[in-house]
Design a protein around this motif. Sequence first.
Motif, short mmCIF file in Angstrom:
data_model
loop_
_atom_site.label_atom_id
_atom_site.label_comp_id
_atom_site.label_asym_id
_atom_site.label_seq_id
_atom_site.Cartn_x
_atom_site.Cartn_y
_atom_site.Cartn_z
N ASN A 216 54.74 85.19 94.11
CA ASN A 216 56.12 84.75 94.30
C ASN A 216 56.18 83.32 94.83
OD1 ASN A 216 58.45 84.53 96.51
ND2 ASN A 216 59.19 85.82 94.85
N HIS A 222 61.67 80.76 90.04
CA HIS A 222 62.57 81.72 90.69
C HIS A 222 63.35 81.08 91.84
CE1 HIS A 222 59.96 82.11 94.21
NE2 HIS A 222 60.85 82.92 94.75
N HIS A 227 67.02 82.06 94.75
CA HIS A 227 67.32 81.42 96.04
C HIS A 227 68.29 80.24 95.90
CE1 HIS A 227 64.08 83.85 97.42
NE2 HIS A 227 63.12 83.14 96.88
N ASP A 343 63.92 87.97 98.01
CA ASP A 343 62.72 88.31 97.22
C ASP A 343 62.32 89.78 97.33
OD1 ASP A 343 61.98 85.82 96.14
OD2 ASP A 343 61.15 85.18 98.06
FE LIG Z 1 60.95 83.54 96.78
#
Ligand SMILES: [Fe+2]
Length: 444
Positions: A216, A222, A227, A343
């Motif tokens: 991640n 992402h 976010h 997350d």
């Molecule tokens: Fe993240």
Amino acid sequence: MSEKSIAPTKSLNWQSDHSVNNSIEGNLSGITEENTSTKPANQLGSGLLGWYAICSTESLEDGNLYFFSMYNEPLVLYRDKDSRARCIKDMCPHRGASFQGGVLKEGEIVCPYHGGRFSADGDCTNLDRITCQHIVDSNYNNYAKKIHLYQYPCVEKNGYLYIYYTGRAKTNLQDFEIKSSLDNLDPENYGFKTDEYAYEEVCVDFKCDWARIIENHLDILHIFWIHGDTIPDKDVNKEVITSFNQKIKRDGRHIESKYNYKSKDLGEFITLKFLPPGRVCIYKGTPETARYIQVLDHIPLAKNRARVIVRHYRKFLKNKLLTNLVLFKQLQHRIYYRIFSEDYLVLKTQTFNEQMGYIQKDNVKLLGEDKMIQYYWDWYKSSLNKDRPWELHPTTENTNSIYLDKPMDYPPENTKLVDTNNRSIILNLLLRLLFPIGLIVLVL
Ligand SMILES: [Fe+2]
Ligand code: FES
């Protein structure tokens, strides 16, 4: 920079025989790759066993016991009589009790069960307390040899406490053969000057797979999406998702990915570095000039249990007084807690899907921009085969779970700290408001 060490002196820094001899230049949808390793492409200098940052040095105060675990093995950190950090297996060598509920007396750890007390070197210093005197007298040497703490090498450097984890704790620290260099984890060795920055730190515990969390943090895409509303950066949100020129490099020490804006004038967006086994550095811009960097350490506590320490170094707002005044620390904590909880569901579901065997080669596709992630998994899988850390202290569903939830102290699993932080923000804002109001009232 201060460095206190109780690691063995024997150090094998394999980097020294490591020269640049191999370079691949290719272009995969804007990606340039460079391989400067003489080892096979998927081998970095450290496997899954090696140096891990466990906590910041301030979080280990004299007189306190800090419980955690590594790959299911329960461990405890404390400071000995000389304030040097010790990492021991959380199991008393008398009859196998945990040191939970125990105390430190003049830097010696005391077991809560029968009061067995152990010196910094791990010797029992009150054998006569835990057995009948005549047994000790008649067979002292044999007996004393068996009652000994098991330890791991422990080093303090740049405000971090590191342990050298092998899965096989030893009664004598000199018996460890250190196979990877702690220097490889040091951001200073990658062009970043720590003392030019101030930092805040946050700790988070997740009930999910350790390796997925690292993935991640190596995943740039992402950040814009999941976010996008939380990160206070106008360049990072759902509306501005953009593609970058990506340059990937790997050598014996690390994997690096640089993301440059497509327009040359804008320069570098982010540099990511994976420093095995558990550290990720994210630089906004080049390491030398970055306005801020994040250093993320990942600790494999147990199966489906992992801890992340994130340190946010910044060049702005370095003044402590000002930082306190604008509640910078609390606001940073608030953002990080939110980012990590964004997350969390993803990480838990990925972990399940992986463990069920759904995430397999043909079922998921890494795209061009995911090349760094591919390199990371190459390393992870080859290290897993070689080191097999999860097989060193395996648990089954029949294993008593006493140690599992013990270290889950930090959000998002436990929202206590989020609530405390939020309360502190409100309270401080009120106090800052009350002060001028009080002043006005006084004047009137
Ligand atoms: Fe993240
Ligand atoms: S189990 Fe620790 S002193 Fe007996």
